[in-house]
Design a protein around this motif. Structure first.
Motif, PDB file in Angstrom:
ATOM      1  N   UNK A  10      14.866  11.042  57.221  1.00 21.10           N
ATOM      2  CA  UNK A  10      13.618  10.828  56.489  1.00 21.10           C
ATOM      3  C   UNK A  10      13.772  11.195  55.017  1.00 21.10           C
ATOM      4  N   UNK A  11      14.475  12.288  54.733  1.00 23.81           N
ATOM      5  CA  UNK A  11      14.678  12.700  53.341  1.00 23.81           C
ATOM      6  C   UNK A  11      15.609  11.721  52.631  1.00 23.81           C
ATOM      7  N   UNK A  12      16.671  11.266  53.336  1.00 20.89           N
ATOM      8  CA  UNK A  12      17.629  10.331  52.733  1.00 20.89           C
ATOM      9  C   UNK A  12      16.959   9.018  52.335  1.00 20.89           C
ATOM     10  N   UNK A  13      15.988   8.582  53.121  1.00 21.70           N
ATOM     11  CA  UNK A  13      15.290   7.334  52.806  1.00 21.70           C
ATOM     12  C   UNK A  13      14.537   7.421  51.486  1.00 21.70           C
ATOM     13  N   UNK A  14      14.128   8.638  51.111  1.00 23.84           N
ATOM     14  CA  UNK A  14      13.399   8.808  49.842  1.00 23.84           C
ATOM     15  C   UNK A  14      14.340   9.032  48.667  1.00 23.84           C
ATOM     16  N   UNK A  15      15.624   9.310  48.935  1.00 20.85           N
ATOM     17  CA  UNK A  15      16.597   9.589  47.877  1.00 20.85           C
ATOM     18  C   UNK A  15      17.539   8.401  47.704  1.00 20.85           C
ATOM     19  N   UNK A  16      16.957   7.268  47.378  1.00 17.81           N
ATOM     20  CA  UNK A  16      17.750   6.049  47.207  1.00 17.81           C
ATOM     21  C   UNK A  16      17.580   5.494  45.800  1.00 17.81           C
ATOM     22  N   UNK A  17      18.646   4.899  45.290  1.00 17.54           N
ATOM     23  CA  UNK A  17      18.625   4.284  43.963  1.00 17.54           C
ATOM     24  C   UNK A  17      17.721   3.058  43.986  1.00 17.54           C
ATOM     25  N   UNK A  18      16.910   2.904  42.966  1.00 20.88           N
ATOM     26  CA  UNK A  18      15.989   1.770  42.899  1.00 20.88           C
ATOM     27  C   UNK A  18      16.702   0.477  42.491  1.00 20.88           C
ATOM     28  N   UNK A  19      17.954   0.574  42.041  1.00 17.12           N
ATOM     29  CA  UNK A  19      18.701  -0.606  41.608  1.00 17.12           C
ATOM     30  C   UNK A  19      19.607  -1.125  42.720  1.00 17.12           C
ATOM     31  N   UNK A  20      20.516  -0.263  43.199  1.00 14.00           N
ATOM     32  CA  UNK A  20      21.476  -0.714  44.214  1.00 14.00           C
ATOM     33  C   UNK A  20      21.042  -0.399  45.637  1.00 14.00           C
ATOM     34  N   UNK A  21      20.087   0.520  45.811  1.00 13.00           N
ATOM     35  CA  UNK A  21      19.605   0.845  47.138  1.00 13.00           C
ATOM     36  C   UNK A  21      20.418   1.897  47.858  1.00 13.00           C
ATOM     37  N   UNK A  22      21.528   2.368  47.269  1.00 11.91           N
ATOM     38  CA  UNK A  22      22.347   3.399  47.897  1.00 11.91           C
ATOM     39  C   UNK A  22      21.775   4.781  47.596  1.00 11.91           C
ATOM     40  N   UNK A  23      22.357   5.805  48.263  1.00  6.39           N
ATOM     41  CA  UNK A  23      21.869   7.166  48.104  1.00  6.39           C
ATOM     42  C   UNK A  23      22.104   7.663  46.678  1.00  6.39           C
ATOM     43  N   UNK A  24      21.237   8.576  46.236  1.00  9.46           N
ATOM     44  CA  UNK A  24      21.401   9.207  44.923  1.00  9.46           C
ATOM     45  C   UNK A  24      22.459  10.302  45.035  1.00  9.46           C
ATOM     46  N   UNK A  25      23.702   9.887  45.255  1.00  5.82           N
ATOM     47  CA  UNK A  25      24.784  10.838  45.532  1.00  5.82           C
ATOM     48  C   UNK A  25      25.900  10.779  44.503  1.00  5.82           C
ATOM     49  N   UNK A  26      25.765   9.925  43.471  1.00 13.29           N
ATOM     50  CA  UNK A  26      26.773   9.819  42.415  1.00 13.29           C
ATOM     51  C   UNK A  26      26.094  10.069  41.073  1.00 13.29           C
ATOM     52  N   UNK A  28      25.571  10.171  36.858  1.00 14.88           N
ATOM     53  CA  UNK A  28      24.314  10.882  36.555  1.00 14.88           C
ATOM     54  C   UNK A  28      23.119  10.212  37.228  1.00 14.88           C
ATOM     55  N   UNK A  29      22.135  10.997  37.562  1.00 11.88           N
ATOM     56  CA  UNK A  29      20.894  10.502  38.163  1.00 11.88           C
ATOM     57  C   UNK A  29      19.830  10.446  37.063  1.00 11.88           C
ATOM     58  N   UNK A  30      19.132   9.287  36.972  1.00 10.09           N
ATOM     59  CA  UNK A  30      18.146   9.101  35.900  1.00 10.09           C
ATOM     60  C   UNK A  30      16.841   8.564  36.457  1.00 10.09           C
ATOM     61  N   UNK A  31      15.725   8.963  35.803  1.00  9.21           N
ATOM     62  CA  UNK A  31      14.418   8.367  36.084  1.00  9.21           C
ATOM     63  C   UNK A  31      14.290   7.131  35.204  1.00  9.21           C
ATOM     64  N   UNK A  32      13.892   5.993  35.794  1.00  5.02           N
ATOM     65  CA  UNK A  32      13.837   4.745  35.034  1.00  5.02           C
ATOM     66  C   UNK A  32      12.446   4.128  35.016  1.00  5.02           C
ATOM     67  N   UNK A  33      11.441   4.887  35.380  1.00  6.35           N
ATOM     68  CA  UNK A  33      10.066   4.376  35.329  1.00  6.35           C
ATOM     69  C   UNK A  33       9.154   5.422  34.703  1.00  6.35           C
ATOM     70  N   UNK A  34       8.044   4.956  34.148  1.00  9.30           N
ATOM     71  CA  UNK A  34       7.112   5.865  33.473  1.00  9.30           C
ATOM     72  C   UNK A  34       6.424   6.804  34.445  1.00  9.30           C
ATOM     73  N   UNK A  35       6.157   6.322  35.670  1.00  9.97           N
ATOM     74  CA  UNK A  35       5.473   7.171  36.649  1.00  9.97           C
ATOM     75  C   UNK A  35       6.432   8.093  37.393  1.00  9.97           C
ATOM     76  N   UNK A  36       7.751   7.993  37.128  1.00  7.11           N
ATOM     77  CA  UNK A  36       8.728   8.894  37.722  1.00  7.11           C
ATOM     78  C   UNK A  36       9.029   8.625  39.176  1.00  7.11           C
ATOM     79  N   UNK A  37       8.745   7.398  39.656  1.00  7.36           N
ATOM     80  CA  UNK A  37       8.971   7.083  41.073  1.00  7.36           C
ATOM     81  C   UNK A  37      10.238   6.261  41.303  1.00  7.36           C
ATOM     82  N   UNK A  38      10.877   5.825  40.221  1.00  9.62           N
ATOM     83  CA  UNK A  38      12.092   5.019  40.365  1.00  9.62           C
ATOM     84  C   UNK A  38      13.274   5.754  39.749  1.00  9.62           C
TER      85      UNK A  38
END
Length: 746
Positions: A10-26, A28-38
């Motif tokens: 359940x936690x892994x499903x929320x930790x996915x890249x909004x571009x490629x869809x893979x886990x946020x495991x590589x 640098x990790x960046x926020x790419x939306x104004x509302x901070x959801x992507x």
């Protein structure tokens, strides 16, 4: 195996890249939306977005987490620092086919097999050869030494681009050669880097603008692909050099040059005499690989003389010459009995090419031209030199008086943008005068021989400063030296000899140059860098070699072609008692030779077998169109990948489809004709039926009319009888009375 906090599904499903869809495991990790959801992971770092805010807190927490591998069927649990390296080498890595109109997903290790099965027309072995490549854009695969490379082509209005990508880590380079069948010029790009294949970058769907993968870097920026191509060629320069003719690409994978190779080239550039050898050594160096193979084929194992037909062999399969066969009873190789078994394949090669006499002639050829050069007093053609000497001593004069313009073996000159001069080069024991000149539009070169009857050729190469790009003019004719025409004083406009043909006519002297390079094309190709000349004298016997190769191809093709199945024979090669050779599979189905009806024995053709891996056989499809040459084993693989064979098969398939279509159309036409005939018959039948109906109607009407007439006749007849009776009655009253029942009544 990583150690740390293992995340739930359940936690892994929320930790996915909004571009490629893979886990946020590589990182640098960046926020790419104004509302901070992507979010965007480090895999998609090259994809630019309007908002990019690093999430340092998450990265610090992720260092204590354990992530699963992004590829299916991989059970690895990875720490933050292990993910990137593992994903690059995971045996379960998958990818979607980068070819157009193919969405199949497969393991990266199955990349080559996928192309063999699904995209055969785009798979090449050993080297990539492409014809008519001017407007070519595609993604192809090249396999060399069991390594797989992806070759990508693209172009726009001004440039053509090429990249070669390696699926696995590779430290080799590639060379690109652009040629044309209608031109003696070629363009060569060497030391081109091979880049790692990246499925997000090297996608042919992105090239064509139909990619739907958001994670691909150039999905919305097609021009970026061409900008990142390793080799970019100016299209206008290509058109000018080849005069708009059809061009061909050839790509070869090569090893990276070592420092020793580069040091050796530096020595050559400095004109050091690094390969000055005596005549015997030079003669041995000039013996080509092919000639050595042919010598081995024709050398008798007993007397070591060249064998001439008839060539005999023992019952096992070893050859011997006729002279030794008459004196020997046993084979000198295996001691088997020597019978009257001939080696007809070898005899055919020997008699067709007269190989032994040609080799002997080459081995005893003279290299010194001092006897052929005319004895003639000339004035030195160099500027500021008025010495007179015999033409035959021009090399010695330049070596003593003009050492900077004297060269061994080849001429190499740096920075030739404004170079005009006369140099002398000695090669094969001969002296050649090399003339350089230029105009506002072109560079010009001519090579002159001191020997009036010299048949040698030369190759002129114009290279960039780094040596990676070059334009080559091959098979250029060498003209006899003429002091009245070939004078550097005329080039400089200082000539005082009225007899000289081009005195005060430098433009005419340039027009007479043998080789010319268009300046504008050269500058655009080399990006206005410094240019160097390399002029090599080519042995005139190369012409013999070229004809020899074509002839050899035909003979060797006939030698190794099984007369039953017409495929190349690979060891073991069997023979009949007469001496005809066959492949092993055909001998299992045939008991007698189809050529002479002799019994097929267990005798082997060892000499042909031995040379099968050393001789380069031509392509079976079309040796003139396909330049590939290889051993028997390589020919099997090439037969599946030959571009000429694919084109031929495609043409035959199209012809077969056209033939079937024609037959179908003829059948349809026949059916329609039959249908028309049936309809005509039906129409005739209908017409006949209608006509019969009309006739019946008419007949009925006639009958009716006849009946009516009969009835009318009867009525008229009855009326006459009534009138007659009435008349008779009137007559009876006036006489004796009325008769009743034929009896008169009183």
């Amino acid at each position: 195996m990583g150690e740390g906090y293992e995340l739930t599904e359940q936690i892994l499903e929320t930790l996915c890249c909004s571009v490629c869809g893979y886990y946020l495991s590589v990182p640098p990790i960046s926020i790419i939306s104004e509302d901070g959801t992507k979010y965007k992971c480090g895999r998609c770092h090259s994809i630019k977005t309007h908002i990019e805010t690093k999430v340092i807190m998450y990265e610090n927490l992720a260092k204590h987490m354990v992530f699963p591998c992004i590829y299916k069927n991989c059970a690895a649990k990875l720490s933050w620092s292990e993910v990137k390296e593992h994903e690059s080498n995971c045996p379960h890595r998958t990818m979607v086919c980068p070819r157009l109109h193919c969405e199949e997903e497969f393991l990266v290790t199955d990349f080559t097999s996928h192309f063999k099965e699904k995209h055969k027309e785009s798979l090449y072995m050993d080297k990539f050869v492409l014809e008519n490549a001017h407007n070519y854009y595609s993604l192809d695969v090249l396999v060399k030494d069991d390594r797989t490379y992806v070759v990508i082509f693209d172009y726009d209005d001004t440039r053509s681009g090429i990249s070669v990508c390696a699926l696995e880590p590779d430290n080799r380079q590639y060379e690109l050669t652009i040629t044309s069948e209608k031109s003696r010029y070629s363009m060569v790009c060497t030391e081109q880097s091979i880049v790692p294949f990246d499925k997000r970058v090297h996608c042919f769907k992105c090239v064509t603008g139909v990619c739907k993968n958001e994670a691909h870097i150039y999905r919305y920026y097609k021009k970026g692909i061409l900008k990142r191509m390793t080799t970019r060629i100016d299209r206008d320069s290509v058109k000018r050099i080849f005069l708009g003719a059809t061009i061909n690409y050839e790509i070869n994978i090569v090893d990276v040059k070592t420092e020793a190779d580069e040091d050796l080239e530096d020595l050559i550039v400095k004109d050091m005499i690094i390969d000055e050898v005596n005549d015997e050594e030079e003669e041995e160096m000039e013996v080509t690989k092919e000639e050595e193979i042919i010598r081995r084929m024709l050398e008798c194992p007993n007397c070591f003389e060249y064998m001439q037909p008839p060539i005999y062999q023992c019952v096992t399969g070893h050859t011997t010459c006729k002279k030794c066969k008459e004196t020997l009873t046993k084979c000198p190789t295996c001691e088997a009995a020597i019978e009257n078994i001939r080696n007809l394949a070898l005899e055919d090669a020997a008699s067709s090419l007269r190989l032994s006499s040609l080799i002997a002639e080459k081995a005893t050829g003279q290299l010194d031209n001092s006897d052929n050069a005319p004895s003639k007093e000339i004035i030195c053609p160099r500027i500021n030199c008025t010495d007179s000497y015999d033409l035959r001593t021009i090399a010695a004069h330049f070596k003593d008086k003009h050492a900077n313009n004297f060269h061994w073996n080849s001429v190499r000159i740096k920075n030739v943008h404004s170079y005009f001069n006369i140099d002398v080069v000695v090669r094969y024991g001969k002296a050649y005068v090399v003339i350089f000149d230029y105009t506002d539009n072109s560079f010009g070169i001519s090579v002159c021989s001191v020997d009036e009857h010299d048949e040698d050729l030369y190759e002129a190469k114009l290279t960039s400063e780094n040596g990676k790009f070059s334009i080559v003019a091959s098979d250029q004719a060498i003209v006899p030296f003429n002091e009245l025409e070939h004078c550097s004083k005329c080039l400089s406009g200082t000539c005082q000899y009225n007899r000289h043909k081009y005195r005060m006519k430098r433009n005419l002297l340039f027009k007479a140059m043998t080789t010319k390079f268009n300046k504008d094309s050269v500058n655009r190709m080399f990006n206005f860098s410094l240019l160097n000349y390399v002029v090599n004298i080519v042995d005139g016997r190369k012409a013999f070699t070229k004809d020899f190769r074509l002839k050899k191809d035909k003979i060797f093709k006939r030698m190794y072609e099984c007369p039953i199945c017409h495929e190349y024979m690979s060891p073991p090669i069997q023979q009949c008692f007469t001496g005809h050779s066959f492949c092993k599979p055909c001998t299992l189905t045939k008991q007698k030779c189809p050529l002479c009806d002799a019994k097929i024995e267990s005798t082997r053709n060892y000499i042909v077998e031995e040379m099968s891996e050393k001789i380069e056989l031509p392509c079976k499809t079309d040796p003139e169109k396909c330049q590939y040459r290889g051993s028997i084993k390589r020919m099997v693989e090439h037969g599946e990948e030959c571009s000429v064979a694919k084109k031929k098969a495609k043409i035959e398939e199209e012809q077969e489809i056209e033939r079937r279509h024609k037959e179908d159309m003829e059948d349809i036409s026949e059916d329609e004709s039959k249908d028309e005939n049936i309809e005509d018959l039906e129409d005739v039948s209908k017409d006949d039926s209608a006509e019969n109906d009309v006739l019946d109607e008419v007949e009925r009407e006639v009958e009716q009319i006849a009946e009516n007439l009969v009835e009318e006749n009867l009525v008229e007849k009855g009326d006459e009888e009534v009138k007659k009776v009435d008349t008779e009655n009137d007559d009876g009253v006036e006489g004796d009375g009325v008769k009743e029942d034929g009896v008169g009544v009183a």
